[in-house]
Scaffold this motif. Structure first.
Motif, PDB file in Angstrom:
ATOM      1  N   GLY B  77      43.412 -62.411   4.717  1.00 14.57           N
ATOM      2  CA  GLY B  77      43.992 -63.749   4.809  1.00 14.57           C
ATOM      3  C   GLY B  77      43.910 -64.432   3.451  1.00 14.57           C
ATOM      4  O   GLY B  77      44.913 -64.798   2.859  1.00 14.57           O
ATOM      5  N   ARG B  78      42.709 -64.532   2.947  1.00 10.27           N
ATOM      6  CA  ARG B  78      42.492 -65.182   1.666  1.00 10.27           C
ATOM      7  C   ARG B  78      41.291 -64.508   1.031  1.00 10.27           C
ATOM      8  O   ARG B  78      40.295 -64.244   1.690  1.00 10.27           O
ATOM      9  CB  ARG B  78      42.192 -66.669   1.895  1.00 10.27           C
ATOM     10  CG  ARG B  78      42.358 -67.559   0.683  1.00 10.27           C
ATOM     11  CD  ARG B  78      42.190 -69.036   1.060  1.00 10.27           C
ATOM     12  NE  ARG B  78      40.836 -69.327   1.504  1.00 10.27           N
ATOM     13  CZ  ARG B  78      39.826 -69.578   0.657  1.00 10.27           C
ATOM     14  NH1 ARG B  78      40.010 -69.598  -0.631  1.00 10.27           N
ATOM     15  NH2 ARG B  78      38.622 -69.823   1.126  1.00 10.27           N
ATOM     16  N   THR B 107      39.250 -70.050  -9.042  1.00  9.22           N
ATOM     17  CA  THR B 107      39.891 -70.828  -7.984  1.00  9.22           C
ATOM     18  C   THR B 107      39.072 -72.023  -7.492  1.00  9.22           C
ATOM     19  O   THR B 107      39.496 -72.758  -6.623  1.00  9.22           O
ATOM     20  CB  THR B 107      40.251 -69.904  -6.810  1.00  9.22           C
ATOM     21  OG1 THR B 107      39.119 -69.083  -6.511  1.00  9.22           O
ATOM     22  CG2 THR B 107      41.406 -69.008  -7.164  1.00  9.22           C
ATOM     23  N   GLY B 108      37.875 -72.197  -8.028  1.00  2.64           N
ATOM     24  CA  GLY B 108      37.082 -73.366  -7.659  1.00  2.64           C
ATOM     25  C   GLY B 108      36.126 -73.685  -8.788  1.00  2.64           C
ATOM     26  O   GLY B 108      35.874 -72.835  -9.632  1.00  2.64           O
ATOM     27  N   THR B 357      31.132 -62.514   1.946  1.00  2.00           N
ATOM     28  CA  THR B 357      30.892 -63.829   1.354  1.00  2.00           C
ATOM     29  C   THR B 357      32.171 -64.669   1.320  1.00  2.00           C
ATOM     30  O   THR B 357      33.284 -64.128   1.261  1.00  2.00           O
ATOM     31  CB  THR B 357      30.306 -63.689  -0.067  1.00  2.00           C
ATOM     32  OG1 THR B 357      29.784 -64.944  -0.478  1.00  2.00           O
ATOM     33  CG2 THR B 357      31.351 -63.241  -1.091  1.00  2.00           C
ATOM     34  N   GLN B 358      32.006 -66.007   1.313  1.00  2.00           N
ATOM     35  CA  GLN B 358      33.171 -66.898   1.213  1.00  2.00           C
ATOM     36  C   GLN B 358      33.480 -67.272  -0.230  1.00  2.00           C
ATOM     37  O   GLN B 358      34.596 -67.631  -0.558  1.00  2.00           O
ATOM     38  CB  GLN B 358      32.941 -68.190   2.026  1.00  2.00           C
ATOM     39  CG  GLN B 358      33.264 -68.041   3.496  1.00  2.00           C
ATOM     40  CD  GLN B 358      32.463 -66.961   4.150  1.00  2.00           C
ATOM     41  OE1 GLN B 358      31.247 -67.028   4.232  1.00  2.00           O
ATOM     42  NE2 GLN B 358      33.131 -65.916   4.605  1.00  2.00           N
ATOM     43  N   SER B 359      32.464 -67.245  -1.084  1.00  2.00           N
ATOM     44  CA  SER B 359      32.725 -67.487  -2.503  1.00  2.00           C
ATOM     45  C   SER B 359      31.659 -66.762  -3.312  1.00  2.00           C
ATOM     46  O   SER B 359      30.618 -66.365  -2.773  1.00  2.00           O
ATOM     47  CB  SER B 359      32.754 -68.982  -2.825  1.00  2.00           C
ATOM     48  OG  SER B 359      31.510 -69.575  -2.553  1.00  2.00           O
ATOM     49  N   LEU B 360      31.947 -66.576  -4.577  1.00  2.00           N
ATOM     50  CA  LEU B 360      31.080 -65.700  -5.373  1.00  2.00           C
ATOM     51  C   LEU B 360      31.024 -66.156  -6.820  1.00  2.00           C
ATOM     52  O   LEU B 360      32.037 -66.531  -7.414  1.00  2.00           O
ATOM     53  CB  LEU B 360      31.637 -64.267  -5.292  1.00  2.00           C
ATOM     54  CG  LEU B 360      30.936 -63.144  -6.039  1.00  2.00           C
ATOM     55  CD1 LEU B 360      29.497 -62.952  -5.554  1.00  2.00           C
ATOM     56  CD2 LEU B 360      31.709 -61.828  -5.855  1.00  2.00           C
ATOM     57  N   HIS B 361      29.814 -66.117  -7.367  1.00  2.00           N
ATOM     58  CA  HIS B 361      29.616 -66.283  -8.819  1.00  2.00           C
ATOM     59  C   HIS B 361      29.045 -64.980  -9.338  1.00  2.00           C
ATOM     60  O   HIS B 361      28.041 -64.484  -8.826  1.00  2.00           O
ATOM     61  CB  HIS B 361      28.641 -67.418  -9.120  1.00  2.00           C
ATOM     62  CG  HIS B 361      28.147 -67.416 -10.546  1.00  2.00           C
ATOM     63  ND1 HIS B 361      28.639 -68.272 -11.506  1.00  2.00           N
ATOM     64  CD2 HIS B 361      27.229 -66.643 -11.185  1.00  2.00           C
ATOM     65  CE1 HIS B 361      28.040 -68.026 -12.674  1.00  2.00           C
ATOM     66  NE2 HIS B 361      27.178 -67.033 -12.502  1.00  2.00           N
ATOM     67  N   ILE B 387      37.283 -56.079  -8.220  1.00  2.00           N
ATOM     68  CA  ILE B 387      36.919 -55.772  -6.830  1.00  2.00           C
ATOM     69  C   ILE B 387      38.063 -56.201  -5.905  1.00  2.00           C
ATOM     70  O   ILE B 387      38.467 -55.460  -5.002  1.00  2.00           O
ATOM     71  CB  ILE B 387      35.609 -56.481  -6.420  1.00  2.00           C
ATOM     72  CG1 ILE B 387      34.435 -55.935  -7.238  1.00  2.00           C
ATOM     73  CG2 ILE B 387      35.336 -56.312  -4.923  1.00  2.00           C
ATOM     74  CD1 ILE B 387      33.122 -56.698  -7.040  1.00  2.00           C
ATOM     75  N   ALA B 388      38.607 -57.372  -6.167  1.00  2.00           N
ATOM     76  CA  ALA B 388      39.645 -57.928  -5.288  1.00  2.00           C
ATOM     77  C   ALA B 388      40.939 -57.110  -5.334  1.00  2.00           C
ATOM     78  O   ALA B 388      41.563 -56.881  -4.297  1.00  2.00           O
ATOM     79  CB  ALA B 388      39.937 -59.372  -5.689  1.00  2.00           C
ATOM     80  N   HIS B 389      41.339 -56.688  -6.516  1.00  2.00           N
ATOM     81  CA  HIS B 389      42.684 -56.138  -6.652  1.00  2.00           C
ATOM     82  C   HIS B 389      42.760 -54.638  -6.909  1.00  2.00           C
ATOM     83  O   HIS B 389      43.818 -54.045  -6.798  1.00  2.00           O
ATOM     84  CB  HIS B 389      43.420 -56.895  -7.757  1.00  2.00           C
ATOM     85  CG  HIS B 389      43.500 -58.376  -7.488  1.00  2.00           C
ATOM     86  ND1 HIS B 389      44.292 -58.907  -6.479  1.00  2.00           N
ATOM     87  CD2 HIS B 389      42.848 -59.415  -8.032  1.00  2.00           C
ATOM     88  CE1 HIS B 389      44.141 -60.223  -6.454  1.00  2.00           C
ATOM     89  NE2 HIS B 389      43.263 -60.561  -7.384  1.00  2.00           N
TER      90      HIS B 389
END
Lengths: 139, 555
Positions: B77-78, B107-108, B357-361, B387-389
Motif C-alpha cells: 500500500g505504502r 518523506t518525513g 515498521t511504520q517508519s525508519l531512521h 531495501i524498498a526498491h
C-alpha cells in the motif's frame, strides 16, 4: 602493595548529556579491578565535579562526555583542579571525541589520556595503574 | 497447527537425528547466543511451535492480534516513512539540511534538538556553554521554530520531534508555527517523543519529578484529542533503553510496561481509553541480531493488542494497533573501520522492514565519531531506498511468519516480557520500580555482561576485537562552528529587547498559577510561546512550582 591504599577514582558525567552506559561500564570495570570508585551521576557542572573529586580525595578523575561539549568541559575542569591545588589528580576521559580534538586536548594538557569507543576496559585499568606507579616513584 | 501423531513422529525423528546424524558434525569454537545472550538451538522444528494457534496467535494483517502487521497490505500500500533524524547548529542550518533531505526523497522530518533545548536551558544560560547546537539544533523560542520550518509546508510534511521533558513547549511552538503558515492545528501531523518514563530509566534527560511530568503528558493527551487529532502524543521508546545496554527482551518489556503506565495515567486523568490510545505510538531499536529483532517487533504488536483489549478494555481497533518507528542501533556501530557501519546498518534496517515498521531512521556510518556528514546521511537514506526498491522484501507481508525459529523466538520474547511485567507489578508499578532502580540495575548488568563478553573474546566485533587493522581515519566529519553559540545568544538578546516583556511576564505568572492548580497547562504554554517567551523562561517558571528530579547515582 597490600598495605597501600586502593587507587581512588571519580567517574564523572559533566555537561548535559545523559549517555551513561560507558561511564557505568568503566566504573564497574575499575571497581572489579580493585579500585575505589565513586560515580557522580548525571548533569554535573565542572564545579560540582571538581568539588566531588577533592572531597573524595581521588587520584584519578575520569570524565565521560558524549554531547560534543568536550572542548569546553575538559579545559574548564582542568582549570578548576589547578585553582583548587588539585592539579595532581590525573585527568582522563572518554566519549564521542573526534581524533583532532583528542590530540588538542592531550597536547594542551587538558587530559592525560582519552579512551574512545571500542577500547577494552583492561586498557584503562592498565593505564591508570602505570600512571599511578610512575607518579609514586617520581614523587 | 500440527496433528498429534505427526508431531510425535517428528519428535521421534528429531531425537534420532540428534543422536545419530548431528554428532558426526563438529561445532566450531563459538557460543551460539543472540546479541542479548539468549542461547539458540541448532535447529527449530514444528515441535517448537506445537502450541501455536494460527488464528489466535498470528491471524491476518490488520486483524487482531496484529502479529503480522498493522496495515492490511503493508508495504504494497505504502512504503514505510523514511525519516532521518537530523538537527545541528542553528535553525537556519538545520532548515537547509531538511530541504536537502526532502529533495533527496525523504518523506518525513525528524528533529534532533541540542542538549540545552532537551534540558530546558536557553542558549545563553551558563549550563549551556559548549553545548549549543552540538548534538542537535538549538531552539530557544518560537522565533527559532519559525526559521526551522521556513519554506516547508506543514500541512504536507509530518514531523517527529525527539523531545521529552519540555515536549509540551516545543509542541506548542510547532502548533504556533503552523498557525503562522496558515495551517490550523487540526491539519498538522507528527509525533513528539514525550516519553518521560524512559528518561528516568535510560536516556536520563529529565527535568521535573515524575508526578508533574505525568500531568504534563496527560494534559497533552487531552488537548490533542480536541485540537490536534492527527498528532502522535507520545512515542513510547525502547530505543534508548536498548542503547543503554538492555537485552531485546528488556527493551520489549520495559517499553510496553511504560506504555501501559501511560494508558493507566490517561484513564486516571478521566479520559476514556479509546479517546487517546489510538494516538500512542512506539519507537524501537533495530539491533544487529537479525532474527531476535524481527521476533521482538512481532511480539510487541501481539502483546500490545492483547493487553489493550483484555486488560484495558479498548474497543476502538485503532487503540489495539501498535504503530512504531525504528532506528538502527547506534551502539552497534564502531569507531574502527567506520565504513563497516554501512553494512551493519543495512542488516538492521532490513530486520525492521521484515518486522513491519511504520517508519525508519538508518544511522550514518560516521555517527560514532561526530554528527553525520551530508554524504554519510545520503548513503544511509539510500540504504532504505535499496531495501524498498531492489531487494523485493516489501512485496509480501510478514514473510518470516511460520518459520519455526522466528515463531518460537516471538513466543519466547512474549513470555519473557510477561515475566518482567509480573516483576514490575510486584514492585508496585513502573514509577515504584524506577524509584528502586530496578530497570537501571537490570540494564547496567546487561551492558556490563555484554562488554565482558567482548573483552573475553566470547563475542567478535569485526574491526574491534578481531580483523583489526591500523589505518588512518579517512571519513570527513561535520564540524560545529563555535560561532553558533554566540549567534544564538545574540538572537536571544534581540528577542528580549523587541518583544512585549510585560505581556510575557503576565502570561508566565498566569501559567505558574495554573501549574499550582489542576487546569490543563497546554493553553497557557501556547499563549506564552506565542508571546515569544523562551523555552528556558517557561521551564524556569515550572521548576519553581514542580521542583526538579534528582537521581540516585548507581552503577
Amino acid at each position: 602493595m597490600s598495605k597501600e591504599r586502593k587507587i581512588r577514582v571519580l567517574v564523572a558525567k559533566p555537561g548535559l548529556d545523559g549517555h551513561d552506559r560507558g561511564a557505568k561500564v568503566v566504573a564497574r570495570a575499575l571497581r572489579d579491578a580493585g579500585m575505589e570508585v565513586v560515580y557522580t551521576g548525571l548533569h554535573q557542572t565542572p564545579e560540582q565535579v571538581v568539588e566531588a573529586a577533592i572531597q573524595e580525595d581521588v587520584d584519578v578523575l575520569g570524565l565521560s562526555i558524549l554531547s560534543g561539549a568536550h572542548m569546553t568541559l575538559f579545559p574548564r575542569v582542568k582549570e578548576l583542579l589547578e585553582e583548587n591545588n588539585a592539579g595532581d589528580i590525573l585527568l582522563i576521559g572518554g566519549g564521542i571525541i573526534p581524533e583532532e580534538d583528542m590530540e588538542e586536548l592531550k597536547e594542551k594538557g587538558y587530559a592525560q589520556a582519552l579512551f574512545t569507543p571500542g577500547i577494552p576496559t583492561d586498557e584503562i585499568v592498565e593505564w591508570i595503574r602505570n600512571a599511578m606507579e610512575s607518579k609514586t616513584s617520581s614523587a | 497447527m500440527f496433528k498429534e501423531d505427526k508431531l510425535n513422529e517428528i519428535k521421534k525423528e528429531r531425537q534420532r537425528w540428534e543422536e545419530e546424524t548431528l554428532p558426526k558434525f563438529k561445532n566450531r569454537d563459538a557460543k551460539f547466543v543472540t546479541v542479548s545472550s539468549k542461547p539458540i538451538k541448532p535447529l527449530y522444528t514444528p515441535e517448537d511451535i506445537e502450541n501455536l494457534d494460527y488464528q489466535e496467535d498470528l491471524s491476518f494483517p490488520a486483524e487482531y492480534p496484529y502479529t503480522r502487521g498493522v496495515q492490511g497490505n503493508m508495504y504494497r500500500g505504502r512504503l514505510w516513512t523514511m525519516r532521518q533524524f537530523a538537527g545541528f547548529g542553528t535553525a537556519k542550518q538545520t532548515n537547509e539540511r531538511y530541504k536537502y533531505l526532502l529533495k533527496h526523497g525523504q518523506t518525513g522530518l525528524s528533529v534532533a534538538f541540542d542538549m540545552p533545548t532537551i534540558m530546558g536551558y536557553d542558549s545563553d544560560h551558563p549550563r549551556s556553554v559548549g553545548e549549543v547546537g552540538r548534538c542537535g539544533v538549538a531552539i530557544d523560542s518560537l522565533a527559532d521554530m519559525e526559521v526551522l520550518f521556513d519554506g516547508i509546508p506543514l500541512e504536507k510534511v509530518t514531523t517527529s520531534m525527539t523531545i521529552n521533558a519540555p515536549a509540551a513547549i516545543l509542541w506548542c511552538m510547532y502548533i504556533a508555527t503552523a498557525e503562522k503558515q496558515g495551517v490550523p492545528s487540526t491539519q498538522i501531523g507528527g509525533t513528539i517523543q514525550n516519553d518521560i518514563l524512559k528518561e528516568y530509566i535510560a536516556q536520563k534527560s529529565w527535568i521535573f519529578p515524575p508526578k508533574p511530568s505525568m500531568r504534563l503528558i496527560t494534559d497533552i493527551f487531552k488537548y490533542a484529542c480536541e485540537h490536534v487529532p492527527r498528532w502522535n502524543t507520545v512515542s513510547i521508546s525502547g530505543y534508548h533503553i536498548r542503547e543503554a545496554g538492555s537485552t531485546a527482551a528488556q527493551e520489549l518489556a520495559f517499553t510496553l510496561a511504560d506504555g501501559f503506565a501511560y494508558v493507566e495515567a490517561g484513564m486516571n486523568a478521566g479520559l476514556d481509553v479509546d479517546q487517546f490510545a489510538p494516538r500512542l505510538s512506539f519507537f524501537f531499536n533495530a539491533h544487529i541480531d537479525f532474527f531476535e529483532e524481527i521476533a521482538k517487533y512481532r511480539a510487541a504488536r501481539r502483546i500490545w493488542a492483547r493487553k489493550m483489549k483484555e486488560k484495558y478494555g479498548a474497543k476502538d481497533p485503532r487503540s489495539l494497533l501498535m504503530r512504531f518507528h525504528t532506528q538502527t542501533a547506534g551502539c552497534s556501530l564502531t569507531a574502527q573501520q567506520p565504513e563497516n557501519n554501512i553494512v551493519r546498518t543495512a542488516f538492521e534496517a532490513l530486520s525492521a522492514v521484515l518486522g513491519g515498521t511504520q517508519s525508519l531512521h538508518t544511522n550514518s556510518m560516521d555517527e560514532v565519531l561526530a554528527l553525520p556528514s551530508e554524504k554519510a546521511v545520503r548513503i544511509a537514506l539510500r540504504t532504505q531506498q535499496l531495501i524498498a526498491h531492489e531487494t523485493g522484501v516489501p512485496n509480501t507481508i510478514d514473510p518470516l511468519a511460520g518459520s519455526y525459529f522466528v515463531e518460537a523466538l516471538t513466543d519466547e520474547l512474549e513470555r519473557e516480557a510477561e515475566e518482567y511485567f509480573r516483576r514490575v507489578d510486584e514492585l508496585g508499578g513502573v514509577l515504584e520500580a524506577i524509584d528502586q532502580g530496578f530497570f537501571q540495575y537490570e540494564i547496567a548488568d546487561a551492558a556490563y555482561r555484554y562488554q565482558k563478553e567482548i573483552e573475553e573474546n566470547e563475542r567478535i566485533i569485526v574491526g574491534v576485537n578481531d580483523f583489526v587493522i591500523e589505518e588512518p581515519l579517512e571519513v570527513e566529519l561535520l564540524k560545529i562552528d563555535p560561532e553558533t553559540e554566540r549567534e544564538q545568544a545574540r538572537h536571544l538578546k534581540e528577542l528580549r529587547e523587541n518583544r512585549d516583556n510585560e505581556k510575557v511576564q503576565k502570561l508566565l505568572a498566569e501559567m505558574q498559577e495554573a501549574a499550582k492548580g489542576e487546569d490543563n497547562l497546554i493553553p497557557y504554554i501556547l499563549e506564552a510561546v506565542k508571546a515569544y517567551a523562551t523555552e528556558g523562561e517557561i521551564i524556569g517558571a515550572f521548576k519553581e512550582v514542580f521542583g526538579e528530579y534528582k537521581e540516585q547515582p548507581i552503577f
